[in-house]
Design an enzyme around this catalytic site. Structure first.
Site, mmCIF file in Angstrom:
data_model
loop_
_atom_site.group_PDB
_atom_site.id
_atom_site.type_symbol
_atom_site.label_atom_id
_atom_site.label_comp_id
_atom_site.label_asym_id
_atom_site.label_seq_id
_atom_site.Cartn_x
_atom_site.Cartn_y
_atom_site.Cartn_z
ATOM 1 N N HIS A 190 47.158 38.364 21.457
ATOM 2 C CA HIS A 190 45.912 37.343 21.647
ATOM 3 C C HIS A 190 44.649 37.988 21.013
ATOM 4 C CE1 HIS A 190 45.281 33.185 22.200
ATOM 5 N NE2 HIS A 190 45.048 33.147 23.566
ATOM 6 N N ASN A 222 39.308 31.052 26.488
ATOM 7 C CA ASN A 222 39.431 29.841 26.813
ATOM 8 C C ASN A 222 38.056 29.125 26.865
ATOM 9 O OD1 ASN A 222 42.020 29.750 26.573
ATOM 10 N ND2 ASN A 222 42.348 28.773 28.696
ATOM 11 N N ASP A 258 43.903 35.222 16.338
ATOM 12 C CA ASP A 258 45.570 35.287 16.239
ATOM 13 C C ASP A 258 46.097 34.019 15.721
ATOM 14 O OD1 ASP A 258 46.338 33.914 19.004
ATOM 15 O OD2 ASP A 258 44.465 34.721 19.097
ATOM 16 N N ASN A 284 43.169 28.087 21.701
ATOM 17 C CA ASN A 284 42.306 27.519 22.837
ATOM 18 C C ASN A 284 40.843 28.133 22.504
ATOM 19 O OD1 ASN A 284 44.210 25.749 24.104
ATOM 20 N ND2 ASN A 284 44.824 27.532 25.447
#
Length: 215
Positions: free
Chosen positions: A45, A92, A117, A138
Site C-alpha cells: 500500500h 483513507n 498502488d 481509498n
C-alpha cells in the site's frame, strides 16, 4: 482563536515565507500515497511513498517538513516548482492534506499528480491516466471527495492482485514485498517518479505513451 487556529495561522505564514524565499510560486503538487510509520514501510500500500523516496534518493530532495498534515518538500521537478507531499493522515484520509495544500497554493486538480498502488496491475507495471475514478483505492477516493474533482493526473503502480480469492484484501495490501517482487517494485518506483516528471513536463498523454505497461 483556538490553539489549533493559532497553529494553522503560523503554518500559513511560514509557508508564505518559504515560497517568497524560493522566488517562485508553487505550480504543481506531487503526491505519493501511503501509511505513515515504520509498521507500514515496504508494504504494498506504500508504493506511492516508495516512489517519492526513490526520487529523494536519486536527487537529494528532502520531504520531511510537516505541513498540511503531510511531510512536504519544495523543489524543481519537470521544469516547474512543485510541492511534494506524503500525507500523514493514513491512506483513507489522504485527501485532507491534498485539499489543504491545493487550497493554500491555489493549485487546480489538473496540476496535482498522485502516485499510488494498484492491485489490478502486475507487480512493477505502471499505468498513467489524466483523470478517472478511484477504482477502489481509498486514498484516491478521499482525494476526489475533498477536491470535488477526479480531474487530476495519476501514476498507478502495480502491486499485484490477491494470491487467491479468499485472501483478505486489507491483509494483502498491507503485506510486505519480498524476493523478486521487491526488486520489481524498487525498479517501478524509479520509473514512477520519472512518469510523474514526464506528466509535468509534457502532459499525461506523453507520459502514458512512454511508461504504460513498462516493467
Amino acid at each position: 482563536m483556538s490553539v489549533f487556529d493559532i497553529f494553522a495561522k503560523l503554518e500559513r505564514e511560514q509557508a508564505q515565507k518559504e515560497s517568497a524565499a524560493a522566488g517562485m510560486p508553487i505550480e504543481w503538487l506531487v503526491v505519493g500515497l501511503g501509511n505513515p510509520g515504520p509498521k507500514y514501510e515496504n508494504t504494498r500500500h506504500n508504493a506511492g511513498f516508495r516512489a517519492l523516496d526513490a526520487y529523494c534518493g536519486h536527487s537529494g530532495q528532502r520531504i520531511e517538513r510537516l505541513k498540511f498534515k503531510a511531510l512536504t518538500g519544495e523543489g524543481q521537478f519537470g521544469g516547474h516548482r512543485v510541492l511534494f507531499l506524503k500525507p500523514q493522515t493514513f491512506m483513507n484520509l489522504s485527501g485532507e492534506a491534498v485539499r489543504d495544500a491545493a487550497a493554500f497554493y491555489k493549485v487546480p486538480p489538473e496540476r496535482i499528480v498522485v502516485l499510488f498502488d494498484d492491485i489490478s496491475l502486475e507487480v512493477g507495471r505502471l499505468r498513467v491516466r489524466a483523470k478517472g475514478s478511484a477504482g477502489g483505492q481509498n486514498g484516491v477516493k478521499s482525494i476526489i471527495y475533498h477536491l470535488q474533482s477526479d480531474q487530476f493526473p495519476r501514476v498507478k503502480i502495480g502491486i499485484g492482485g490477491k494470491p487467491h480469492p479468499d485472501y483478505d484484501l486489507a491483509d494483502w495490501v498491507l503485506s510486505k514485498f519480498q524476493g523478486e517482487d521487491l526488486q520489481k517494485i524498487d525498479e517501478a518506483a524509479q520509473r514512477a517518479w520519472q512518469a510523474a516528471e514526464e506528466i509535468i513536463r509534457n502532459g499525461a498523454a506523453a507520459a502514458a505513451q512512454r511508461f504504460n505497461g513498462t516493467q
